[in-house]
Design a protein around this motif. Sequence first.
Motif, PDB file in Angstrom:
ATOM      1  N   GLY A 112       2.185   6.033  -2.118  1.00 25.11           N
ATOM      2  CA  GLY A 112       1.652   4.692  -2.233  1.00 25.11           C
ATOM      3  C   GLY A 112       0.353   4.283  -2.573  1.00 25.11           C
ATOM      4  O   GLY A 112      -0.265   5.308  -1.914  1.00 25.11           O
ATOM      5  N   LEU A 113       0.273   3.798  -3.756  1.00 25.43           N
ATOM      6  CA  LEU A 113      -1.152   2.991  -4.176  1.00 25.43           C
ATOM      7  C   LEU A 113      -1.300   2.187  -3.363  1.00 25.43           C
ATOM      8  O   LEU A 113      -0.902   0.822  -3.127  1.00 25.43           O
ATOM      9  N   ALA A 117      -1.563 -11.499   0.595  1.00 25.95           N
ATOM     10  CA  ALA A 117      -2.596 -11.246   0.481  1.00 25.95           C
ATOM     11  C   ALA A 117      -2.782  -9.918   1.070  1.00 25.95           C
ATOM     12  O   ALA A 117      -3.945  -8.492   1.449  1.00 25.95           O
ATOM     13  N   GLY A 118      -1.808  -9.411   2.905  1.00 27.23           N
ATOM     14  CA  GLY A 118      -1.334  -8.557   3.486  1.00 27.23           C
ATOM     15  C   GLY A 118      -1.524  -7.493   3.581  1.00 27.23           C
ATOM     16  O   GLY A 118      -1.125  -6.041   4.864  1.00 27.23           O
ATOM     17  N   GLU A 119      -0.731  -6.689   2.881  1.00 30.74           N
ATOM     18  CA  GLU A 119      -0.510  -6.009   2.458  1.00 30.74           C
ATOM     19  C   GLU A 119      -0.896  -4.506   1.777  1.00 30.74           C
ATOM     20  O   GLU A 119      -1.955  -4.949   0.960  1.00 30.74           O
ATOM     21  N   VAL A 120      -1.005  -4.067   2.088  1.00 24.65           N
ATOM     22  CA  VAL A 120      -2.112  -2.452   2.142  1.00 24.65           C
ATOM     23  C   VAL A 120      -0.977  -1.651   1.169  1.00 24.65           C
ATOM     24  O   VAL A 120      -1.708  -1.632   0.151  1.00 24.65           O
ATOM     25  N   ILE A 121       0.116  -0.900   1.436  1.00 16.51           N
ATOM     26  CA  ILE A 121       0.957  -1.218   0.009  1.00 16.51           C
ATOM     27  C   ILE A 121       2.192  -1.774  -0.296  1.00 16.51           C
ATOM     28  O   ILE A 121       2.994  -1.669   0.684  1.00 16.51           O
ATOM     29  N   HIS A 122       2.390  -2.224  -1.402  1.00 14.20           N
ATOM     30  CA  HIS A 122       3.170  -3.137  -1.688  1.00 14.20           C
ATOM     31  C   HIS A 122       4.806  -2.155  -1.947  1.00 14.20           C
ATOM     32  O   HIS A 122       4.385  -0.653  -2.670  1.00 14.20           O
ATOM     33  N   HIS A 123       5.797  -2.597  -1.528  1.00 16.68           N
ATOM     34  CA  HIS A 123       6.961  -1.907  -2.133  1.00 16.68           C
ATOM     35  C   HIS A 123       6.922  -1.436  -2.897  1.00 16.68           C
ATOM     36  O   HIS A 123       7.697  -0.115  -3.118  1.00 16.68           O
ATOM     37  N   ASP A 124       6.785  -2.399  -4.354  1.00 15.28           N
ATOM     38  CA  ASP A 124       6.977  -1.767  -5.826  1.00 15.28           C
ATOM     39  C   ASP A 124       6.007  -0.451  -5.799  1.00 15.28           C
ATOM     40  O   ASP A 124       6.293   0.537  -6.783  1.00 15.28           O
ATOM     41  N   ASN A 125       4.806  -0.187  -5.482  1.00 12.77           N
ATOM     42  CA  ASN A 125       4.159   0.967  -5.406  1.00 12.77           C
ATOM     43  C   ASN A 125       4.137   2.083  -4.536  1.00 12.77           C
ATOM     44  O   ASN A 125       3.379   2.516  -4.440  1.00 12.77           O
TER      45      ASN A 125
END
Length: 362
Positions: free
Chosen positions: A329-330, A350-358
């Motif tokens: 992921g991105l 704000a805490g997501e390192v990789i969002h599930h959409d990416n």
Amino acid sequence: MAQKIHRESLKKAKRIVVKAGSKVLVESSGRPDKQQLKQLVDELAALRNGGGEVAFVSSGAVGAGLDALGMKTRPKAMPDLQMAAAVGQIRLMSVYDELFSQNKCRIGQVLLTHDALKHRERHLNARNTLLNLIEHGIVPIINENDTISTEEIKFGDNDVLAALVAILIDADALVLLSTTDGLRDAGNERVSYIEEVDDEILALVSDKQDKLSTGGMASKLKSAQIAAQNGIPVVIANGRKTGALTRIFEGEDEGTLLFPKEGNISKRKRWIAFFNRVEGHVVVDDGAAEAMIKGKSLLPVGIKAVEGSFKVGAMVDVQSREGEHIARGLVEYSSDEIEILKGQKTAGKAGEVIHHDNMVIL
């Protein structure tokens, strides 16, 4: 029975990507093998004139350039390779133009770099160009732009390029042509059908480096797996065998077939997973791995380690502590920022390192 059904399904393939390696197309000197090229072009043109949509990924430019320049072996220096490609590409395309014209087919040249395909806008532009050529009955002849490519932006070999082109244009089938009639087992018998490319399959391969080409059976199998993961059946076959390409699309038992399993991913996630280079790794705990598989984003609390140096927006592999590849992921943070955040509990987006959409689960 399943293999027979899958073979028969190739009769219905309309949009086809065919890749031919250097050893299929040129003589040992590197000079284009005109008789061999004519045989292959005649078959490609027959598919096109029979109502098919054909894109052709062609190696051979560097080899043709080496012959023209009187160079006996493939140079290691990048400027020399770029020079050979510049000279050889003209030679190769002039031969293709003549041979396709004899079959009343028009061609167009498309040179790509990995760097172009990983940028979303240029990725879509490349797709639109290829589809527009196909829509107008023109056969795209595609190669890596070796005249400007560097190690950092190269695909590696044209097997990978062919798989990415097949994904890019939503091909119905991909054929990788070699100088052998597919994968061979331990008894040197042709393997007609494989379900997936795993360590057991790769263990059958013993590739030797060639002075003109960079790919091999291992490369073809790994590239075939990329295409199959995107719902595209792949056949690895002998490009020097008269009629091999025709027999494949008549549903006959030719070459080695890798047929995709059910399931597919969106075009955006295809771009994320397969058109971006991995720039680093993050190692996660079992809880984070399970959450990601269930469709959750990756949070800092589940990260155990960071490997590599990368910026915001880079593509990274997500691995378990045992080294298993879980996702790709991105990232929303740089490697330095993730190093600080890892293991910490955060709240909200704000805490997501990789969002599930990416993210694409592997």
